[in-house]
Design a protein around this motif. Structure first.
Motif, PDB file in Angstrom:
ATOM      1  N   PRO A 227       0.830  -1.208   0.000  1.00 56.82           N
ATOM      2  CA  PRO A 227       0.000   0.000   0.000  1.00 56.82           C
ATOM      3  C   PRO A 227       0.868   1.263   0.000  1.00 56.82           C
ATOM      4  CG  PRO A 227      -0.705  -1.525   1.722  1.00 56.82           C
ATOM      5  CD  PRO A 227       0.540  -2.076   1.148  1.00 56.82           C
ATOM      6  N   LEU A 228       0.315   2.318  -0.525  1.00 56.93           N
ATOM      7  CA  LEU A 228       0.954   3.634  -0.585  1.00 56.93           C
ATOM      8  C   LEU A 228       2.134   3.687  -1.553  1.00 56.93           C
ATOM      9  CD1 LEU A 228       1.007   4.499   3.248  1.00 56.93           C
ATOM     10  CD2 LEU A 228      -0.923   4.482   1.674  1.00 56.93           C
ATOM     11  N   SER A 229       2.294   2.656  -2.372  1.00 55.64           N
ATOM     12  CA  SER A 229       3.368   2.680  -3.364  1.00 55.64           C
ATOM     13  C   SER A 229       3.026   3.655  -4.484  1.00 55.64           C
ATOM     14  CB  SER A 229       3.553   1.287  -3.978  1.00 55.64           C
ATOM     15  OG  SER A 229       4.018   0.377  -3.018  1.00 55.64           O
ATOM     16  N   LEU A 230       4.087   4.148  -5.111  1.00 52.76           N
ATOM     17  CA  LEU A 230       3.905   4.965  -6.314  1.00 52.76           C
ATOM     18  C   LEU A 230       4.167   4.080  -7.516  1.00 52.76           C
ATOM     19  CD1 LEU A 230       5.833   8.255  -5.376  1.00 52.76           C
ATOM     20  CD2 LEU A 230       3.421   7.705  -5.046  1.00 52.76           C
TER      21      LEU A 230
ATOM     22  N   PHE B 282      -0.692   5.063  -5.559  1.00 51.13           N
ATOM     23  CA  PHE B 282      -0.807   6.266  -6.387  1.00 51.13           C
ATOM     24  C   PHE B 282      -0.207   5.920  -7.740  1.00 51.13           C
ATOM     25  CE2 PHE B 282       0.775  10.169  -8.302  1.00 51.13           C
ATOM     26  CZ  PHE B 282      -0.378  10.935  -8.291  1.00 51.13           C
TER      27      PHE B 282
ATOM     28  N   ASN C  19      -5.850  10.693   3.157  1.00 53.72           N
ATOM     29  CA  ASN C  19      -5.195   9.528   3.749  1.00 53.72           C
ATOM     30  C   ASN C  19      -3.871  10.001   4.344  1.00 53.72           C
ATOM     31  OD1 ASN C  19      -3.750   7.232   4.322  1.00 53.72           O
ATOM     32  ND2 ASN C  19      -4.316   6.164   2.419  1.00 53.72           N
TER      33      ASN C  19
ATOM     34  N   LEU D 256       1.950  16.042  -7.292  1.00 55.87           N
ATOM     35  CA  LEU D 256       2.738  14.840  -7.026  1.00 55.87           C
ATOM     36  C   LEU D 256       3.343  14.318  -8.346  1.00 55.87           C
ATOM     37  CD1 LEU D 256       3.867  12.518  -5.420  1.00 55.87           C
ATOM     38  CD2 LEU D 256       1.593  11.492  -5.289  1.00 55.87           C
TER      39      LEU D 256
ATOM     40  N   ASP E 131       8.072   3.172  -6.994  1.00 58.42           N
ATOM     41  CA  ASP E 131       8.177   1.890  -6.300  1.00 58.42           C
ATOM     42  C   ASP E 131       7.866   0.735  -7.249  1.00 58.42           C
ATOM     43  OD1 ASP E 131       8.463   3.099  -3.618  1.00 58.42           O
ATOM     44  OD2 ASP E 131       6.391   3.752  -3.963  1.00 58.42           O
TER      45      ASP E 131
ATOM     46  N   MET F 207       7.561  14.129  -9.974  1.00 55.55           N
ATOM     47  CA  MET F 207       8.265  12.997 -10.591  1.00 55.55           C
ATOM     48  C   MET F 207       8.882  13.376 -11.941  1.00 55.55           C
ATOM     49  SD  MET F 207       7.721  10.637  -8.471  1.00 55.55           S
ATOM     50  CE  MET F 207       6.779  10.727  -6.964  1.00 55.55           C
TER      51      MET F 207
ATOM     52  N   LEU G 185      -2.324  16.163  -4.020  1.00 52.28           N
ATOM     53  CA  LEU G 185      -3.298  15.344  -4.743  1.00 52.28           C
ATOM     54  C   LEU G 185      -4.540  16.067  -5.238  1.00 52.28           C
ATOM     55  CD1 LEU G 185      -3.228  12.175  -2.451  1.00 52.28           C
ATOM     56  CD2 LEU G 185      -2.049  12.503  -4.633  1.00 52.28           C
TER      57      LEU G 185
ATOM     58  N   LYS H 177       9.246  10.357  -0.134  1.00 55.20           N
ATOM     59  CA  LYS H 177       9.669   9.966  -1.483  1.00 55.20           C
ATOM     60  C   LYS H 177       9.856  11.157  -2.415  1.00 55.20           C
ATOM     61  CE  LYS H 177       7.024   5.658  -1.230  1.00 55.20           C
ATOM     62  NZ  LYS H 177       5.853   4.954  -1.759  1.00 55.20           N
TER      63      LYS H 177
ATOM     64  N   LYS I 258       3.955   9.078   4.066  1.00 54.93           N
ATOM     65  CA  LYS I 258       4.847   8.189   3.333  1.00 54.93           C
ATOM     66  C   LYS I 258       5.365   8.866   2.054  1.00 54.93           C
ATOM     67  CE  LYS I 258       6.083   3.711   2.259  1.00 54.93           C
ATOM     68  NZ  LYS I 258       5.666   2.312   2.236  1.00 54.93           N
ATOM     69  N   THR I 259       4.463   9.528   1.378  1.00 54.50           N
ATOM     70  CA  THR I 259       4.830  10.142   0.103  1.00 54.50           C
ATOM     71  C   THR I 259       5.854  11.262   0.307  1.00 54.50           C
ATOM     72  OG1 THR I 259       2.690   9.571  -0.813  1.00 54.50           O
ATOM     73  CG2 THR I 259       3.910  11.289  -1.953  1.00 54.50           C
TER      74      THR I 259
ATOM     75  N   ALA J 123      -1.676   8.674   6.195  1.00 53.18           N
ATOM     76  CA  ALA J 123      -0.540   7.765   6.057  1.00 53.18           C
ATOM     77  C   ALA J 123       0.120   7.911   4.691  1.00 53.18           C
ATOM     78  CB  ALA J 123      -0.998   6.327   6.275  1.00 53.18           C
ATOM     79  N   PHE J 124      -0.727   8.078   3.674  1.00 55.67           N
ATOM     80  CA  PHE J 124      -0.176   8.237   2.325  1.00 55.67           C
ATOM     81  C   PHE J 124       0.648   9.519   2.214  1.00 55.67           C
ATOM     82  CE2 PHE J 124      -0.290   9.908  -1.987  1.00 55.67           C
ATOM     83  CZ  PHE J 124       0.222   8.841  -2.695  1.00 55.67           C
TER      84      PHE J 124
END
Lengths: 753, 129
Positions: free
Chosen positions: A413-416, A435, B38, B4, A472, B8, B90, B48, B44-45, B40-41
């Motif tokens: 979960p939460l991977s790109l 995502f 979310n 987001l 990811d 990238m 997002l 990254k 976490k993001t 958590a997202f």
């Protein structure tokens, strides 16, 4: 003279024969046309053996039948051995019936050509396809475009000794011609753009040429004029005006006499169009590029008789309103105005207009040896078609492949995730915990993907616009096999790995050379029947859809058809994807066969409509590039020289005779794959046919064949067993964690080290 | 194009461009579309992405209100900030505009929310074969 008794016997025999014949005819008419034979006299006669199939023409029938009364029409149907003759009144029809039933129309030297006409009365006729009710798309006839005075003045231009200033004319085999602006050289079917004639378009023409431009009939003012003079009985062979030589929009004035011009399409359609005296014919688009036109040499034409207009039969012949008459041709002088394309290089972009056969695009298609050639090939045979068929493409693929989804669902979960070559985004959206970003070369597909709510960008897999180590997970499904050299495939794979973070994973699918593994055939080549036995249902089959569609020169035709005419849903699809329902998938094109209820695209069906030559010999002019060898960093050598040479050997290679080496292995022509068969070569063009249903009801001859067929060719490099893994080994930081074969595809899961 | 996604993207695919990041944004149309929050997202993001690039991008299009120039360590507990970050990452979407290569000035159009990152052949570095 035979005895009366003998005559009686003969009559009896022939009566019987005739009666038998009539029963047959009756049945056929009922079946084919839903038309009943009438026992009473009607105005309409069905003439058995007087059809186009028998080689009988209206010209032959008109003089014969017109003896018995005023006719209102002759309806000829394509590929039928009967026609319909319509009279203004039933009495005339009855008279014709009496005199002509069993009539021997002609007795040629070859008895096989003899035609006996058998007649019966019918209440109605099928819809007509007779002249002037249909025109090739893009054709316009503007009547009375010039006055009689102008007509006479123009004709004088053609006449040698009219005023002493007339230029030389040349006598062609069948007609006299004269050029202005540029000489049209019949030897090369072109003009010399660097050698204009001293006389441009005569000033007398300027008024109506400007008018044509003002009215939007053409976009340009022409700079080349060819005057043809036809005596009665003269014609011009069917041709398409040289596409590279002239712009779209060719106009022709008919002076002195009417003529019927025949337009023909490769798919068998034939339309006769009346060009009245002093009319302007405008040929644009399909009528200019796709249909051929010509004039049958004869001395008369069948034309609608104005005088008979009120005699139309009310019971179904209204389309033949006005009746027909045979009109003699006089001397006809035509003025054809064209605009010369001066920049021939630039016009090559338009080469998509460039074909009758639907396949001229393949002319230069050989296995690319350089990056440049590869890019050009991919642009044409991979990238471009998406733009044209994106909607249809997308409409046919909405089910992701099970094992791809399985992979996606396994990701933390939460991977790109990036889906490179995402198409319409069918692999996206399954795992809500991720995502996801899709990227595709086709902006139209990217739009569709985006409209489904996915983040999307337009990008090139050989140079992905993503930061290194930013994802990811990467999906690269059915993409790398479209890269035309080893180097570019390697580059694409390297890009997939580059954008992965360390420890990130990618799933890569490519189409496999081997469509049969461990004696199990992939669905791609498995016969439909067998698939059905195996439990693949109709719906499953309909879900299989084609993946990469490539545009070539047929794109324009696809445009002309309009996307809305492209057949979606369950018809006419070549499939390439998975049957989600059965857990099977194939990157390759499975072609929906008849057993599945879809229109089949077997070799013959695929090619016949558009191509005159069989696939095997349909090869492509040869160039020699003996000095150029691909030196790819990708060293695994699984090239397919032997198979491809095989494919080449069937071909009539039009090799450059000045070349020292006549058969160089580097100079491989791209073979055209036969759908649903094993691959014979690794680098190939895979035909994909889009059939569209007939738009014009005039072709209601009982046959339900599709009228339009567009053929596309996608470039593929199909991978041999081990090739994908070997390629991965050449990419730094790339470890193969899993590799498998999935319904005709080689698949690897990669990890970035 | 969400920010987001923007985070990238790079233009270092252009011949001669080394970093190509972050891409400048000019926008003529921006929309905010609601996305389920979310936390958590977001947390976490944020590990990254390149935060300064996100901040700059949000600023470029005028949606940086309430975003810190630098991220503190304890963002997890700051739900209000997380929501703002969620919004920037997002919910804000550039519908029409351009991305600009920071080194070459090359512009990439954004149309209907889709950035077009394709290059002309002569702009691409062709590795010797």
């Amino acid at each position: 003279m035979a005895s009366p008794l003998t005559v009686d016997n003969d009559l009896k025999r022939s009566d019987k024969k005739l009666a038998k014949k009539m029963v047959k005819i009756e049945k056929r008419l009922m079946e084919n046309e839903n038309i009943l034979i009438s026992q009473e006299s009607t105005k309409i006669l069905c003439v058995q053996n007087g059809g186009l199939v028998n080689g009988v023409s209206q010209e032959e029938l008109l003089p014969l039948f017109s003896k018995f009364g005023v006719m209102s029409g002759i309806v000829m149907l394509p590929r039928k051995q009967y026609c319909f003759v319509c009279y203004a009144d039933a009495a005339s029809a009855a008279l014709a019936h009496e005199k002509l039933n069993g009539f021997l129309l002609r007795r040629g030297p070859d008895p096989a050509q003899d035609v006996y006409l058998y007649l019966c009365f019918v209440e109605k006729v099928p819809p007509s396809i007779s002249p002037s009710y249909e025109k090739p798309p893009g054709l316009d006839i503007v009547e009375e475009f010039v006055s009689e005075e102008t007509e006479q003045a123009l004709i004088k231009l053609m006449d040698l000794d009219a005023d002493g200033t007339a230029k030389e004319t040349s006598l062609m085999k069948h007609r006299r011609v004269k050029h202005f602006g540029f000489e049209f050289k019949y030897g090369i079917n072109d003009v010399d753009v660097n050698d204009p004639l001293t006389d441009g378009i005569p000033s007398i023409c300027h008024e109506f040429l400007n008018r044509a431009k003002d009215q939007g009939l053409v976009d340009h003012f022409p700079d080349q004029l060819t005057i043809n003079s036809y005596e009665p009985g003269q014609g011009i062979p069917a041709h398409v005006d040289t596409r590279e030589a002239f712009e779209d929009g060719i106009i022709a004035l008919s002076l002195g006499s009417q003529v019927v011009m025949d337009f023909r399409h490769d798919d068998g359609r034939h339309v006769s169009v009346l060009l009245p005296r002093r009319s302007l014919m405008v040929m644009r688009g399909e009528s200019r590029y796709v249909w051929s036109h010509g004039i049958t040499p004869r001395k008369s034409d069948i034309v609608a008789a104005q005088a008979c207009r009120n005699l139309t039969d009310s019971r179904g012949t209204d389309e033949n309103d006005g009746g027909l008459t045979l009109q003699n041709r006089g001397r006809r002088v035509s003025f054809t105005f064209r605009k010369v394309i001066k920049d021939r290089q630039a016009s090559k972009h338009d080469s998509c207009k460039n074909d009758d056969s639907g396949d001229v695009s393949l002319e230069d298609t050989s296995v690319p040896q350089t990056e440049e050639e590869a890019v050009a090939l991919e642009r044409k045979h991979v990238n471009k078609v998406y733009e044209d068929i994106a909607d249809h493409f997308s409409g046919t693929r909405y089910k992701p492949w099970p094992r791809v989804i399985e992979f996606v669902m396994q990701q933390p979960p939460l991977s790109l995730l990036a889906d490179v070559g995402c198409g319409n985004g069918k692999c996206l959206g399954a795992n809500k915990e991720l995502f996801e970003i899709g990227s595709d070369f086709s902006s139209n597909l990217a739009s569709i993907c985006h409209s489904r709510g996915f983040e999307t960008c337009v990008g090139d897999v050989t140079c992905l616009p993503f930061r290194s180590g930013s994802f990811d997970v990467v999906l690269c499904i059915a993409v790398i096999h479209h890269m035309a050299t080893k180097h570019r495939r390697h580059k694409a794979l390297s890009e997939v790995v580059r954008v992965l973070r360390r420890g990130g994973r990618a799933l890569v699918y490519v189409w496999a050379m081997e469509q049969e593994l461990n004696k199990s055939q992939s669905k791609y080549i498995k016969p439909r029947r067998q698939m059905r036995q195996d439990g693949v249902t109709h719906q499953d089959a309909a879900d299989t859809t084609s993946d990469r569609l490539t545009c070539d020169s047929t794109s324009v035709r696809a445009h002309e058809n309009g996307a809305e005419k492209l057949v979606g849903k369950q018809s006419d699809k070549v499939s390439e994807d998975s049957d989600i329902g059965t857990g099977e998938c194939s990157v390759g094109d499975t072609v929906s066969g008849p057993a599945s209820g879809l229109v089949s695209c077997s070799q013959q069906e695929c090619h016949k409509p558009d191509l005159k030559t069989p696939i095997a010999v349909r090869q492509i002019s040869t160039r020699h590039r003996n000095n150029v060898t691909e030196k790819s960093p990708d060293l695994e050598d699984l090239s397919s020289t032997e198979t491809s040479t095989n494919a080449c050997s069937v071909t009539s290679v039009s090799a450059d005779s000045s070349s020292e080496v006549s058969q160089a292995s580097h100079d491989k022509k791209l073979a055209v794959h036969v759908n649903r068969t094993q691959f014979k070569d690794q680098d190939l063009l895979v035909p994909w046919q889009l059939k569209t249903k007939s738009a014009d009801k005039t072709r209601s001859d009982g046959s339900d064949e599709p009228v339009k067929a567009d053929l596309f060719h996608r470039f593929y490099h199909v991978f041999r067993q081990g090739e994908l893994e070997a390629m991965c080994k050449r990419v730094p930081g790339c470890a193969v964690t899993q590799s498998y074969y999935d319904q005709g595809n080689w698949c690897v899961v990669l990890e970035r080290l | 194009m969400k920010l987001l996604t923007h985070n990238m993207l790079t233009s270092n695919i252009i011949k001669g461009v080394t970093k190509g990041f972050p891409l400048g944004i000019t926008s003529t149309k921006v929309e905010v579309k609601e996305v389920d929050f979310n936390p958590a997202f977001v947390v976490k993001t944020l590990t990254k992405i390149d935060y300064p690039a996100l901040y700059q991008a949000a600023k470029d299009i005028g949606y940086a209100d309430g975003l810190p120039e630098k991220l503190e360590d304890n963002i997890k507990e700051n739900e209000e900030l997380l929501k703002k970050l969620h919004n920037a990452l997002l919910q804000v979407e550039v519908i029409e505009g351009e991305l600009v290569c920071p080194e070459s000035g090359r512009k990439f159009p954004i149309a209907n929310g889709i950035p077009n990152m394709l290059l002309q052949e002569n702009e691409v570095e062709n590795v010797a074969q």
